[in-house]
Design a protein around this motif. Structure first.
Motif, short mmCIF file in Angstrom:
data_model
loop_
_atom_site.label_atom_id
_atom_site.label_comp_id
_atom_site.label_asym_id
_atom_site.label_seq_id
_atom_site.Cartn_x
_atom_site.Cartn_y
_atom_site.Cartn_z
N TYR A 110 -4.34 6.27 5.13
CA TYR A 110 -4.31 6.64 3.71
C TYR A 110 -5.69 7.12 3.27
O TYR A 110 -6.71 6.58 3.68
CB TYR A 110 -3.89 5.45 2.84
CG TYR A 110 -2.48 4.97 3.11
CD1 TYR A 110 -1.39 5.53 2.45
CD2 TYR A 110 -2.24 3.94 4.03
CE1 TYR A 110 -0.09 5.09 2.69
CE2 TYR A 110 -0.95 3.50 4.27
CZ TYR A 110 0.11 4.07 3.61
OH TYR A 110 1.38 3.65 3.86
N SER A 111 -5.67 8.12 2.39
CA SER A 111 -6.92 8.66 1.87
C SER A 111 -7.54 7.71 0.85
O SER A 111 -6.82 7.01 0.12
CB SER A 111 -6.66 10.02 1.21
OG SER A 111 -6.10 10.93 2.13
N ASN A 112 -8.86 7.69 0.80
CA ASN A 112 -9.60 6.91 -0.19
C ASN A 112 -9.26 5.43 -0.15
O ASN A 112 -9.21 4.76 -1.18
CB ASN A 112 -9.37 7.46 -1.61
CG ASN A 112 -9.87 8.88 -1.76
OD1 ASN A 112 -10.58 9.41 -0.89
ND2 ASN A 112 -9.50 9.53 -2.84
N LEU A 113 -9.01 4.92 1.04
CA LEU A 113 -8.75 3.50 1.23
C LEU A 113 -9.78 2.95 2.21
O LEU A 113 -10.00 3.52 3.28
CB LEU A 113 -7.34 3.26 1.76
CG LEU A 113 -6.85 1.81 1.89
CD1 LEU A 113 -5.33 1.76 1.83
CD2 LEU A 113 -7.33 1.14 3.19
N LYS A 114 -10.40 1.85 1.83
CA LYS A 114 -11.33 1.19 2.75
C LYS A 114 -11.08 -0.31 2.77
O LYS A 114 -10.65 -0.90 1.78
CB LYS A 114 -12.79 1.49 2.39
CG LYS A 114 -13.23 1.11 1.00
CD LYS A 114 -14.69 1.53 0.79
CE LYS A 114 -15.17 1.29 -0.64
NZ LYS A 114 -16.57 1.73 -0.85
N VAL A 115 -11.31 -0.89 3.94
CA VAL A 115 -11.12 -2.32 4.16
C VAL A 115 -12.48 -2.96 4.37
O VAL A 115 -13.28 -2.49 5.18
CB VAL A 115 -10.19 -2.59 5.36
CG1 VAL A 115 -9.97 -4.09 5.54
CG2 VAL A 115 -8.87 -1.86 5.20
N VAL A 119 0.82 -1.21 0.00
CA VAL A 119 0.00 0.00 0.00
C VAL A 119 0.86 1.26 0.00
O VAL A 119 0.60 2.21 -0.75
CB VAL A 119 -0.95 -0.01 1.22
CG1 VAL A 119 -1.67 1.33 1.36
CG2 VAL A 119 -1.96 -1.16 1.11
N SER A 120 1.90 1.26 0.81
CA SER A 120 2.80 2.41 0.88
C SER A 120 3.42 2.71 -0.48
O SER A 120 3.51 3.87 -0.90
CB SER A 120 3.90 2.15 1.91
OG SER A 120 4.85 3.20 1.92
N SER A 121 3.82 1.65 -1.20
CA SER A 121 4.47 1.85 -2.50
C SER A 121 3.49 2.38 -3.54
O SER A 121 3.87 3.18 -4.40
CB SER A 121 5.10 0.53 -2.98
OG SER A 121 4.12 -0.39 -3.41
N ARG A 143 -4.37 -4.24 12.49
CA ARG A 143 -3.38 -3.50 11.70
C ARG A 143 -3.86 -3.29 10.27
O ARG A 143 -3.60 -2.24 9.67
CB ARG A 143 -2.05 -4.26 11.69
CG ARG A 143 -1.36 -4.35 13.04
CD ARG A 143 -0.12 -5.22 12.94
NE ARG A 143 -0.47 -6.60 12.53
CZ ARG A 143 0.44 -7.51 12.17
NH1 ARG A 143 1.73 -7.19 12.15
NH2 ARG A 143 0.06 -8.73 11.83
N LEU A 144 -4.56 -4.27 9.75
CA LEU A 144 -5.08 -4.14 8.38
C LEU A 144 -6.12 -3.03 8.32
O LEU A 144 -6.09 -2.19 7.40
CB LEU A 144 -5.68 -5.48 7.94
CG LEU A 144 -6.25 -5.53 6.51
CD1 LEU A 144 -5.14 -5.33 5.49
CD2 LEU A 144 -6.95 -6.87 6.26
N TYR A 145 -7.02 -2.98 9.28
CA TYR A 145 -8.09 -1.99 9.27
C TYR A 145 -7.57 -0.59 9.59
O TYR A 145 -8.17 0.41 9.18
CB TYR A 145 -9.20 -2.42 10.24
CG TYR A 145 -9.91 -3.65 9.74
CD1 TYR A 145 -11.09 -3.55 9.01
CD2 TYR A 145 -9.39 -4.92 9.96
CE1 TYR A 145 -11.73 -4.68 8.52
CE2 TYR A 145 -10.02 -6.06 9.48
CZ TYR A 145 -11.19 -5.93 8.76
OH TYR A 145 -11.81 -7.05 8.27
N ASP A 146 -6.44 -0.51 10.29
CA ASP A 146 -5.85 0.79 10.59
C ASP A 146 -5.31 1.48 9.34
O ASP A 146 -5.10 2.70 9.34
CB ASP A 146 -4.72 0.63 11.61
CG ASP A 146 -5.24 0.33 13.01
OD1 ASP A 146 -6.44 0.55 13.25
OD2 ASP A 146 -4.44 -0.14 13.85
#
Length: 286
Positions: free
Chosen positions: A56-61, A20-22, A48-51
């Protein structure tokens, strides 16, 4: 065009954090035109996954109701996405460069293309498989020709290949029209199946490069276990599309037996023994 990235996660920490960071570090779109959907296929909750959705913007789990496999999880992600272009991405990948502008340009440049992959390397920057010839076309000659000319051919639209699902891009309208992923495949062969159902649209391997740590999120499965799963999917693929499984088994066995000989001649006896076991499985498991 808006872009949605869909990632199916199955106990994939910490790899998915780096993935995700990359992606965000190499984002070459306005945030308003981008979203990421992570589908949690794991049966245990990992906060940790849900955090990641707060980092990050525009990210949902999204929590999947069950572990229905690769295609099942990605279909859930597509249902929750809104992008005109959808990138299916493995959690054990890393971007090395911006990719989205090139993808959008490639779809515009090649209207006959319906699915796009990219070049892949491992974490030591050694090339790994990025695509494959359709299974029913496998034979020793096709393997040799691909080794000799594959890189030259890969950057052009082709109707005889499909990209690995670790990085696979489609247009939403085409993907929906093709019926989305067939969740009858739990793992493996989904890429070949959806590429075939997208025809007459072709496949393009774009001149982009990512890191793919092959198998990093499959640590609890042995290579023989993964081969068994592949053979189950291969059988389903051939039955679904009306191809001869026996012919493919013969050709695959011959390809693997050639590898056995090469490994023996080069002193790689462990690999030779593994591929000998693969050949045995081909005929015992299917």
């Amino acid at each position: 065009m808006n872009v949605s990235v869909v990632i199916v996660s199955y106990n994939s920490m910490p790899y998915i954090e780096a993935c995700v960071s990359s992606v965000y570090a190499n984002l070459d779109l306005d945030l308003a035109d981008f979203e990421m959907i992570i589908v949690d296929n794991y049966h245990e909750h990992d906060q940790r996954l849900y955090d990641l959705s707060t980092s990050y913007s525009n990210l949902k789990v999204i929590k999947s109701p069950k572990n229905g496999g690769f295609g099942y999880g990605n279909n859930i992600g597509v249902d929750q996405s809104s992008g005109d272009v959808i990138l299916f991405l493995n959690p054990d990948t890393k971007f090395l460069e911006p990719v989205f502008s090139t993808i959008i340009d490639s779809f515009a440049r090649y209207p006959e293309v319906g699915i796009i992959g990219c070049q892949q390397v491992n974490d030591l920057f050694k090339s790994t498989p990025s695509y494959a010839i359709h299974y029913e076309k496998w034979n020793i000659l096709s393997v040799i020709m691909e080794k000799l000319f594959g890189r030259m051919w890969a950057n052009k639209p082709r109707s005889d290949i499909f990209p690995w699902g670790s990085f696979m891009v489609v247009k939403r309208k085409d993907f929906i029209a093709a019926g989305c992923f067939d969740d009858g495949f739990f793992l493996d062969c989904e890429e070949a199946d959806i590429t075939r159902r997208l025809k007459p649209l072709k496949c393009l391997i774009a001149p982009l490069k990512i890191i793919h740590m092959v198998g990093a999120t499959k640590t609890k499965s042995t290579k023989l276990d993964l081969m068994r799963q592949f053979l189950v999917s291969l059988k389903y693929y051939h039955k679904k599309h009306g191809f001869s499984l026996k012919k493919t088994k013969v050709n695959l066995s011959l390809i693997y037996l050639c590898r056995v000989v090469i490994f023996i001649l080069t002193g790689q006896f462990d690999k030779a023994n593994l591929y000998r076991k693969y050949v045995h499985l081909i005929w015992r498991a299917t």
